[in-house]
Design a protein around this motif. Structure first.
Motif, short mmCIF file in Angstrom:
data_model
loop_
_atom_site.label_atom_id
_atom_site.label_comp_id
_atom_site.label_asym_id
_atom_site.label_seq_id
_atom_site.Cartn_x
_atom_site.Cartn_y
_atom_site.Cartn_z
N VAL A 69 2.42 12.09 -0.89
CA VAL A 69 1.46 12.97 -1.55
C VAL A 69 0.67 12.13 -2.55
CG1 VAL A 69 2.88 15.02 -1.25
CG2 VAL A 69 3.13 13.66 -3.34
N ASP A 70 -0.47 12.65 -2.97
CA ASP A 70 -1.34 11.91 -3.87
C ASP A 70 -1.00 12.13 -5.34
OD1 ASP A 70 -3.51 10.80 -1.89
OD2 ASP A 70 -3.10 12.85 -1.30
N LYS A 78 0.84 -1.19 0.00
CA LYS A 78 0.00 0.00 0.00
C LYS A 78 0.87 1.24 0.00
CE LYS A 78 -4.50 -1.05 0.34
NZ LYS A 78 -5.57 -0.40 -0.44
N TRP A 79 0.44 2.23 -0.77
CA TRP A 79 1.07 3.54 -0.72
C TRP A 79 0.44 4.33 0.43
CZ3 TRP A 79 4.84 5.21 -4.27
CH2 TRP A 79 5.08 4.34 -5.33
N LEU A 80 1.15 5.33 0.90
CA LEU A 80 0.63 6.16 1.98
C LEU A 80 -0.14 7.36 1.45
CD1 LEU A 80 3.66 6.07 4.45
CD2 LEU A 80 1.56 4.71 4.49
N THR A 81 -0.72 7.19 0.27
CA THR A 81 -1.64 8.20 -0.26
C THR A 81 -2.99 8.05 0.43
OG1 THR A 81 -2.24 6.65 -2.03
CG2 THR A 81 -0.52 8.27 -2.51
N LEU A 82 -3.88 8.99 0.19
CA LEU A 82 -5.20 8.92 0.83
C LEU A 82 -5.95 7.67 0.40
CD1 LEU A 82 -7.31 10.33 2.65
CD2 LEU A 82 -8.14 11.50 0.59
N SER A 83 -5.86 7.32 -0.88
CA SER A 83 -6.59 6.16 -1.41
C SER A 83 -5.81 4.86 -1.26
CB SER A 83 -6.90 6.38 -2.90
OG SER A 83 -5.68 6.41 -3.64
N GLY A 84 -4.51 4.95 -0.96
CA GLY A 84 -3.66 3.77 -0.94
C GLY A 84 -3.15 3.38 -2.30
N GLU A 85 -3.53 4.16 -3.34
CA GLU A 85 -3.09 3.87 -4.70
C GLU A 85 -1.81 4.64 -5.02
OE1 GLU A 85 -4.60 1.64 -6.70
OE2 GLU A 85 -5.90 1.20 -4.99
N GLN A 86 -1.19 4.27 -6.13
CA GLN A 86 0.04 4.91 -6.59
C GLN A 86 -0.20 6.40 -6.84
OE1 GLN A 86 2.77 2.87 -9.50
NE2 GLN A 86 2.00 4.46 -10.87
N THR A 107 6.58 19.22 7.29
CA THR A 107 5.43 19.73 8.04
C THR A 107 4.41 18.60 8.20
OG1 THR A 107 4.16 20.39 6.08
CG2 THR A 107 5.79 21.97 6.93
N SER A 108 3.37 18.87 8.93
CA SER A 108 2.32 17.87 9.13
C SER A 108 1.19 18.03 8.11
CB SER A 108 1.74 17.99 10.55
OG SER A 108 1.16 19.27 10.75
N LEU A 109 1.43 18.82 7.05
CA LEU A 109 0.34 19.16 6.13
C LEU A 109 -0.32 17.94 5.52
CD1 LEU A 109 -1.37 21.03 4.40
CD2 LEU A 109 0.56 21.24 2.82
N VAL A 110 0.48 17.00 5.00
CA VAL A 110 -0.12 15.85 4.33
C VAL A 110 -0.96 15.04 5.30
CG1 VAL A 110 0.34 13.72 3.06
CG2 VAL A 110 1.73 15.76 2.62
N ALA A 111 -0.42 14.79 6.47
CA ALA A 111 -1.18 14.03 7.47
C ALA A 111 -2.45 14.77 7.88
CB ALA A 111 -0.31 13.76 8.70
N ASP A 112 -2.34 16.08 8.08
CA ASP A 112 -3.50 16.87 8.48
C ASP A 112 -4.57 16.86 7.39
OD1 ASP A 112 -2.11 17.48 10.78
OD2 ASP A 112 -1.48 19.47 10.10
N ALA A 113 -4.14 17.01 6.14
CA ALA A 113 -5.10 17.02 5.04
C ALA A 113 -5.75 15.65 4.87
CB ALA A 113 -4.41 17.44 3.76
N HIS A 114 -4.97 14.60 4.97
CA HIS A 114 -5.52 13.25 4.84
C HIS A 114 -6.54 12.96 5.94
CE1 HIS A 114 -2.15 11.39 2.09
NE2 HIS A 114 -2.92 12.24 1.46
N LYS A 115 -6.32 13.48 7.12
CA LYS A 115 -7.29 13.30 8.21
C LYS A 115 -8.63 13.93 7.86
CE LYS A 115 -3.96 13.00 12.03
NZ LYS A 115 -3.39 13.71 13.21
N GLN A 116 -8.57 15.01 7.06
CA GLN A 116 -9.80 15.68 6.66
C GLN A 116 -10.41 15.06 5.39
OE1 GLN A 116 -11.31 18.00 8.41
NE2 GLN A 116 -9.67 18.12 9.95
N GLY A 117 -9.72 14.04 4.86
CA GLY A 117 -10.21 13.43 3.62
C GLY A 117 -9.83 14.20 2.38
N LEU A 118 -8.83 15.06 2.49
CA LEU A 118 -8.36 15.86 1.35
C LEU A 118 -7.13 15.20 0.72
CD1 LEU A 118 -8.55 19.42 2.95
CD2 LEU A 118 -9.85 18.68 0.93
N GLU A 119 -7.15 15.04 -0.59
CA GLU A 119 -5.96 14.60 -1.30
C GLU A 119 -4.98 15.77 -1.39
OE1 GLU A 119 -7.44 11.10 -4.28
OE2 GLU A 119 -7.87 13.16 -4.91
N VAL A 120 -3.70 15.45 -1.46
CA VAL A 120 -2.67 16.48 -1.49
C VAL A 120 -1.81 16.29 -2.74
CG1 VAL A 120 -0.71 17.53 -0.29
CG2 VAL A 120 -2.60 16.54 1.03
N TYR A 121 -1.75 17.34 -3.55
CA TYR A 121 -0.93 17.35 -4.74
C TYR A 121 0.16 18.41 -4.57
CZ TYR A 121 -5.04 14.88 -6.39
OH TYR A 121 -6.07 13.98 -6.50
N ALA A 122 1.40 18.03 -4.86
CA ALA A 122 2.53 18.94 -4.67
C ALA A 122 2.98 19.48 -6.02
CB ALA A 122 3.68 18.22 -3.97
#
Length: 753
Positions: free
Chosen positions: A321-322, A28-36, A274-289
């Motif tokens: 990141v997603d 599993k990837w550590l993206t929000l969906s677990g996908e690549q 930063t904790s941005l990715v973790a914080d966003a994932h907790k809110q159900g937000l995908e993160v694109y860099a």
């Protein structure tokens, strides 16, 4: 017609890289969906071609992963047609200022007064039929400028990307001038699919939310720089970042500059994430860099290997990141498909090219230091190298050159020993044989950038780290680390014998024998020299492999010359320029040199590879991995010297080196096809053709026999001390002036200025 045919050829070559979407993995990837994570091509392959041009979009699709996303920055014309251009001002990305020289205007855009040419002042007919694209980042090639038309949104989706991303950055501005991006999108989505719709304006995302099918279109809030103000609620983006719960109410993801996630400090090194990715994932937000580009210096932590930066964002123990928004989609694709989740790699296939360090890992630590060699071993070098120099008292040690001024602080400390020795070089230097070993041990090693004033520096935190090794210490280290072998480089043997009374041949021979390298075959011994007489001294030791180093650029290797080389060497080391002809940073063709030398059963080693994008032809996509793939796959060299063994090892051990279409690899890393990129440029604006390099001539190969070792005089030098060249006072004054300038520069480097 010919140009179109060549473009199709390039597409066919690059399409070999495209695979079906990867099968689901148990990892599993550590993206929000677990996908690549997704690869998002910013304006297509904008790192190479003008943004959103037909070439950029088609090559992005053909060289990226099968699910690569192509993005477009939306701009509207006077008649409401959607164009894909990087900014609301288009004078730095098109030829408009020369087509409509009186068209410059002033507008207030989101609180900023801007001057330039704007799409809303022109009809689509005026722009599409008269204006062409240019590269908007001036460090990139301008040879495609004026060749490609502006693309509409429909042009981009017409090349059938797997997914399409539309960014709307200036909704408020266009609405002020009675043009509605929301209305345009509502109409457009009736006949095309927009998979991702992003904007830095909250008002636009809230407006469009009810006009698109959110099952088909994801809404993404784009964060600009922290101190910029969002025009709808007039808050800084840094403030909005503190309330991701609110962002989730109107968006399913966020697009942020990469520094929001992994800051780079003022010294050019990574800080803590930063904790941005973790914080966003907790809110159900995908993160694109965003902000990824191979040809823009990033953190020194990445050692100018762009794939290392992507891995930092998608494959660490904390988050992924997603998706990444990049100007170079092939590099992001290989990083994600080939290198991420593959840290241990696999052993190279049998017969793979040897990775030979160049002064150790000299891109990371000062060359020829204990730390550089340790790093080279840790990074997977097969062979580690030592260019042997001799001190005044005959101690052999490893250093790139007999002149200490480039790699040490010697000129600052021993200015009184400076000299010009024409037999070695024309410039003033402080030479190893003018100092005792105890004196040499007092100088500091230093990393000096090989790129002059380009601003491309190497790992300044390590610039004076490590200590130099004697040849016996180097050999003991090599045995202890059980590397596959050692390369011993010998130069200036004739001068050392005749003028300094130093016998470098006997010194090296004894050191190797004392370390028992002459009595074993477990570890290879490569003896390299540019002097055939030196190589002749080692012909009676069958376990040693002799390498003739040809420093000059050659364009051909005729059989009589090759036959002469065979008398003295088992292999040849040649510069890159003797293998791949390059003109104005475009590859032109492969020479026949390697084929001709291989036909005589001579091994070929390339001298030498670097990661820095300023050394790479555009055909390599500013990616050192592609250059390595070219020498290994397309050329078939037997090995290469490199300042960055870790990058080479990463490639040689990844699962993507097999380009056989039947091989089930996630993403085959293809070599560059020499000349294919240049063929896309009209002949009349191509760089002038260069005359081919001279062939290797048989009468230039054989060196005179080595002179006997002279007895030194009272001053310690056979034949008297070396003097500056030139007999006139003016020449002497010039040499002194040059040395003073060098002292000042090196003093500043030494002091850390």
């Amino acid at each position: 017609m010919i140009r179109c045919t060549l473009f199709v050829s390039l597409l066919l070559h690059s399409t070999l890289a495209q695979k079906q979407p990867p099968e689901s993995s148990t990892t599993k990837w550590l993206t929000l969906s677990g996908e690549q994570p997704l690869v998002i091509a910013r304006g297509g392959f904008s790192g190479l071609f003008p943004e959103s041009s037909s070439f950029a979009n088609q090559i992005a699709i053909s060289t990226g992963l099968a699910d690569v996303v192509v993005s477009c920055n939306l701009q509207l014309t006077k008649d409401g047609i959607g164009l894909c251009l990087p900014d609301v001002r288009i004078d730095n990305s098109t030829t408009i200022s020369s087509i409509y020289p009186k068209g410059q205007k002033f507008y207030n855009v989101n609180g900023q007064d801007l001057r330039g040419w704007f799409t809303l002042d022109y009809t689509s007919d005026q722009l599409l039929n008269n204006v062409t694209l240019t590269q908007n980042i001036y460090s990139r090639s301008s040879l495609f400028d004026g060749q490609l038309p502006i693309s509409t949104v429909e042009d981009v989706t017409g090349v059938k990307p797997s997914k399409f991303w539309l960014n709307v950055q200036y909704d408020s501005f266009y609405n002020q001038h009675k043009l509605s991006p929301a209305a345009y999108i509502e109409a457009t989505t009736k006949h095309i699919i927009i998979n991702y719709l992003s904007s830095p304006e909250i008002g636009f995302l809230k407006t469009i939310s009810g006009k698109v099918n959110k099952l088909k279109t994801k809404l993404v809030f784009q964060f600009l720089s922290p101190d910029q103000v969002e025009p709808t609620i007039n808050q800084k983006y840094s403030s909005i970042l503190q309330n991701l719960t609110t962002v989730k109410s109107f968006a399913s993801g966020i697009l942020v500059p990469k520094e929001y996630i992994w800051p780079v400090n003022s010294n050019g090194y990574l800080g803590a994430p930063t904790s941005l990715v973790a914080d966003a994932h907790k809110q159900g937000l995908e993160v694109y860099a965003s902000g990824f580009a191979n040809d823009i210096p990033a953190s020194y932590n990445y050692s100018y290997d762009p794939t290392a930066e992507y891995i930092q964002f998608v494959d660490n123990s904390q988050f992924s990141v997603d998706g990444v928004l990049t100007d170079f989609p092939p590099t992001a694709s290989e990083a994600i498909a080939c290198f991420a989740q593959n840290k241990n790699g696999s052993k190279p296939r049998k017969g793979s090219a040897l990775i030979i360090s160049n002064n150790g890992a000299s891109g990371i630590y000062p060359g020829c230091t204990d730390l550089a060699y340790q790093q080279a071993v840790e990074d997977g070098a097969d062979i580690i190298d030592c260019s042997v120099q001799l001190s005044k008292d005959g101690v052999p040690f490893c250093l790139a050159s007999a002149d200490l001024t480039g790699d040490t602080s010697a000129l600052v400390q021993f200015m009184d020993r400076k000299a010009v020795i024409p037999e070695i070089q024309q410039e003033i230097g402080v030479f190893s044989f003018a100092l005792t070993w105890s004196e040499i041990q007092t100088v500091k090693p230093q990393i000096v950038s090989p790129f002059g004033n380009s601003g491309i520096l190497r790992n300044p935190a390590n610039k004076n780290q490590g200590k130099f090794l004697t040849l016996p210490e180097f050999l003991d280290f090599a045995k202890a680390k059980a590397v596959s072998g050692v390369l011993i480089n010998i130069e200036n043997a004739a001068y050392l014998a005749s003028k300094q009374g130093l016998d470098i041949i006997s010194t090296v021979t004894s050191a190797l024998a004392n370390a028992t390298f002459d009595k074993q075959s477990t570890q290879q011994v490569l003896i390299q020299s540019d002097d055939t007489s030196v190589l002749s001294k080692f012909k009676d030791i069958p376990t040693y492999k002799r390498l003739l180093r040809i420093k000059e650029k050659i364009g051909d290797a005729p059989k009589p010359s090759v036959d002469e080389v065979k008398k003295y060497a088992d292999a040849v080391t040649i510069p890159r320029s003797s293998i791949v002809r390059v003109s104005d940073f475009f590859t032109v063709e492969l020479t026949n040199v390697v084929k001709e030398l291989h036909a005589a059963n001579l091994s070929i080693y390339v001298d030498h590879l670097r990661n820095e994008y300023v050394t790479l032809a555009f055909d390599y996509f500013s990616d050192p991995i592609v250059e390595i793939a070219t020498y290994v796959q397309a050329v078939g060299v037997d090995g290469f010297l490199t300042d960055y063994p870790g990058t080479a090892s990463k490639y040689m051990r990844c699962p993507c080196t097999d380009t056989d279409p039947k091989a089930n690899v996630p993403y085959p890393i293809l070599p560059a096809e020499a000349g294919s990129l240049l063929s896309l440029i009209p002949p009349e604006i191509q760089p002038p053709a260069q005359a081919p390099a001279a062939p290797l001539e048989a009468n230039h190969i054989v060196d005179p026999p080595l002179p006997p070792v002279a007895k030194v005089n009272e001053s310690g030098v056979a034949g008297g001390p070396a003097k500056p060249t030139g007999s006139s006072a003016l020449a002497n004054a010039a040499n002194v002036g040059l040395s003073l300038v060098a002292v000042m520069v090196l003093s500043l480097l030494y002091l850390g200025c």
